[in-house]
Design a protein around this motif. Structure first.
Motif, mmCIF file in Angstrom:
data_model
loop_
_atom_site.group_PDB
_atom_site.id
_atom_site.type_symbol
_atom_site.label_atom_id
_atom_site.label_comp_id
_atom_site.label_asym_id
_atom_site.label_seq_id
_atom_site.Cartn_x
_atom_site.Cartn_y
_atom_site.Cartn_z
ATOM 1 N N ALA A 1 26.754 39.074 49.133
ATOM 2 C CA ALA A 1 25.681 38.628 49.890
ATOM 3 C C ALA A 1 24.379 38.752 49.482
ATOM 4 C CB ALA A 1 25.994 39.040 51.416
ATOM 5 N N VAL A 2 23.934 39.637 48.953
ATOM 6 C CA VAL A 2 22.567 40.229 48.525
ATOM 7 C C VAL A 2 22.356 39.363 47.229
ATOM 8 C CG1 VAL A 2 23.063 42.179 46.992
ATOM 9 C CG2 VAL A 2 21.043 41.852 48.188
ATOM 10 N N LEU A 3 23.256 38.916 46.321
ATOM 11 C CA LEU A 3 23.095 37.844 45.167
ATOM 12 C C LEU A 3 22.763 36.810 45.530
ATOM 13 C CD1 LEU A 3 25.823 39.133 42.738
ATOM 14 C CD2 LEU A 3 23.900 39.843 43.086
ATOM 15 N N THR A 4 23.226 36.205 46.823
ATOM 16 C CA THR A 4 22.819 34.862 47.233
ATOM 17 C C THR A 4 21.206 34.861 47.610
ATOM 18 O OG1 THR A 4 24.969 34.205 47.464
ATOM 19 C CG2 THR A 4 23.437 33.159 48.834
ATOM 20 N N PRO B 1 20.664 44.587 52.997
ATOM 21 C CA PRO B 1 21.242 45.850 52.768
ATOM 22 C C PRO B 1 22.751 45.765 52.719
ATOM 23 C CG PRO B 1 20.420 46.065 54.969
ATOM 24 C CD PRO B 1 20.033 44.737 54.570
ATOM 25 N N VAL B 2 23.227 44.770 51.963
ATOM 26 C CA VAL B 2 24.717 44.638 51.842
ATOM 27 C C VAL B 2 25.270 44.947 50.526
ATOM 28 C CG1 VAL B 2 26.832 42.833 52.223
ATOM 29 C CG2 VAL B 2 24.755 42.983 53.716
ATOM 30 N N GLU B 3 26.273 45.733 50.327
ATOM 31 C CA GLU B 3 26.746 46.000 49.055
ATOM 32 C C GLU B 3 28.168 46.157 49.166
ATOM 33 O OE1 GLU B 3 24.681 49.576 48.361
ATOM 34 O OE2 GLU B 3 26.293 50.827 49.042
ATOM 35 N N ALA C 1 28.529 52.469 46.257
ATOM 36 C CA ALA C 1 28.858 50.728 45.955
ATOM 37 C C ALA C 1 29.541 50.778 44.706
ATOM 38 C CB ALA C 1 27.347 50.275 45.897
ATOM 39 N N VAL C 2 30.166 49.732 44.426
ATOM 40 C CA VAL C 2 31.109 49.512 43.447
ATOM 41 C C VAL C 2 30.770 47.984 42.630
ATOM 42 C CG1 VAL C 2 32.970 50.763 44.000
ATOM 43 C CG2 VAL C 2 32.872 48.200 44.473
ATOM 44 N N ASP C 3 31.131 47.967 41.352
ATOM 45 C CA ASP C 3 30.859 46.542 40.851
ATOM 46 C C ASP C 3 31.586 45.541 41.677
ATOM 47 O OD1 ASP C 3 29.401 47.738 38.931
ATOM 48 O OD2 ASP C 3 31.002 47.986 37.471
ATOM 49 N N ASN D 1 27.266 47.000 55.233
ATOM 50 C CA ASN D 1 26.091 46.970 55.722
ATOM 51 C C ASN D 1 25.312 48.450 55.652
ATOM 52 O OD1 ASN D 1 23.573 46.956 56.867
ATOM 53 N ND2 ASN D 1 24.089 45.402 58.849
ATOM 54 N N THR D 2 24.579 48.682 54.749
ATOM 55 C CA THR D 2 24.336 50.214 54.642
ATOM 56 C C THR D 2 23.408 50.538 55.812
ATOM 57 O OG1 THR D 2 22.397 49.754 53.169
ATOM 58 C CG2 THR D 2 24.567 50.086 52.172
ATOM 59 N N LEU D 3 22.777 49.673 56.546
ATOM 60 C CA LEU D 3 21.863 50.018 57.504
ATOM 61 C C LEU D 3 22.588 50.582 58.811
ATOM 62 C CD1 LEU D 3 19.017 50.387 58.795
ATOM 63 C CD2 LEU D 3 19.442 47.949 59.719
#
Length: 406
Positions: free
Chosen positions: A228-231, A240-242, A290-292, A334-336
């Motif tokens: 999502a963050v790449l988009t 804050p999504v990984e 977080a992972v690849d 969502n890390t938050l």
């Protein structure tokens, strides 16, 4: 892109809605929007992997629960249960659409300390007020209904046998995708690589595809799962999504249980449940970075050192078991606050989030797809008010509090 996937060219140069990501959440939005009688616009769904092999959708355990600590999350799951139980009716009584059974063997949250037991009691009151069938059970009551548990360290637990358990979410996904296409939504094997905003920076005006094609758009929906963050970064937005790795193990028991095993959440964080003729177990890793995006390598030490010892202790009949299958998937984490981000950006008004579900995506997809479609068609939520999940809380760094996160 998926290996050997051929890039497709969009049929038009302009679309009212562009959905980035065509898996469970993207297809839910596409179907609810295409099925909305008050929306007659064009829909483009861009999916980079037409096999969906590496999506969260393909690695789901398709569980459903009403055992949350916040009313809106309970209501979201209640609509999911209604949708699954009446799936053919929701799909227009299409005779091709199969029934989707909801295996209601429930969740069993076990508490091994008084503080968590009190949280379960508080959650039960809220869930009951929402009409959920959750009951707080004493150790004696649990032993009576499920004598196979080892409970010497347990104080009590919450359990619900009504509209809570497992469903075949992939059937929903397949039919949403098929029906959305039949209703005019265009699914495109391609990848969004850039976005262009207006001079004021308040709208995304166009997207550019990996094929080199560019299309103008009225609304952009970010349904990109763990990516999502790449988009969002294409529109200059941080969220804050990984991707966080989660492990699932399918095992056979030499001495099968004489009744269904509820989805049991052990105090250790390990969970397990009946899975057809077998059993399913999983847990987050103790070290949870977080992972690849392409890292789906399994870690069997988690099975050997954490999962197996835990389930063999909690259910002594599981001392003699055989691992049948396993996989690693990604949470859109969502890390938050481990809850969804839904709705428009605070400044880029036509950029809409459907992100950050942190493992709740399948059970929340009916309500989230419906709500996002309402937002696009009417400019507001009309069924359930999903505004507590808005991007504004991300800007303000105000977590949405949900105590029942697995």
């Amino acid at each position: 892109m998926a290996q050997n996937a051929k890039l497709e060219t969009p049929k038009k140069s302009s679309y009212d809605v562009v959905i980035v990501g065509g898996a469970m959440l993207g297809s839910s939005v596409a179907w609810f929007l295409s099925n909305n009688p008050d929306f007659d616009g064009s829909i483009l769904v861009v999916e980079k992997d037409p096999t969906y092999e590496f999506t969260s959708t393909s690695h789901t355990n398709s569980c459903m629960r009403q055992q949350f600590s916040n009313e809106i999350n309970v209501r979201i799951s209640q609509f999911a249960a209604e949708f699954v139980k009446n799936f053919r009716e929701f799909m227009g009584d299409d005779p091709r659409v199969p029934d989707v059974p909801l295996q209601s063997y429930g969740y069993m949250y076990l508490a091994d300390n008084e503080d968590f037991a009190n949280i379960l009691r508080e959650n039960q009151k809220l869930q009951a007020a929402c009409g959920a069938g959750t009951k707080f059970m004493t150790v004696e009551e649990i032993k009576c209904d499920y004598p196979f548990y080892y409970l010497d360290d347990i104080i009590g637990g919450n359990h619900n046998l009504i509209d809570e358990g497992y469903f075949d979410g992939n059937t929903l996904f397949d039919w949403w995708k098929r029906s959305a296409r039949e209703k005019g939504a265009e699914y495109l094997t391609n990848e969004v690589v850039a976005m262009t905003k207006n001079a004021a920076g308040t709208r995304v005006e166009s997207i550019t595809l990996k094929s080199g094609d560019a299309v103008t758009c009225g609304t952009v929906v970010n349904a990109s799962g763990p990516r999502a963050v790449l988009t969002s970064r294409m529109a200059g937005i941080e969220i804050p999504v990984e991707p966080r790795k989660r492990y699932t193990f399918i095992f056979d028991a030499e001495q099968p249980l004489d009744r269904d095993l509820p989805l049991t959440i052990d105090p250790s964080g390990v969970h397990m449940r009946t899975d057809g003729a077998y059993y399913l177990a999983g847990c987050p890793p103790d070290d949870d970075p977080a992972v690849d995006y392409d890292d789906f390598v399994q870690d069997f030490s988690i099975w050997e050192e954490k999962v197996w010892p835990t389930i063999a202790t909690r259910v002594p009949q599981f001392e003699a078991i055989k691992l049948i299958n396993s996989w690693a998937g990604h949470y859109s984490f969502n890390t938050l606050d481990q809850n969804a981000i839904i709705g428009p950006h605070t400044e880029v008004g036509n950029f809409i989030f459907v992100n950050g579900f942190s493992g709740h995506g399948f059970q929340q997809s009916p309500a989230m797809g419906r709500g996002t479609a309402e937002l696009i068609a009417y400019g507001e939520y009309r069924s359930l008010n999903l505004s507590p999940f808005s991007f504004e809380r991300i800007v303000q760094n105000k977590p949405f509090e949900e105590k029942a996160v697995i």
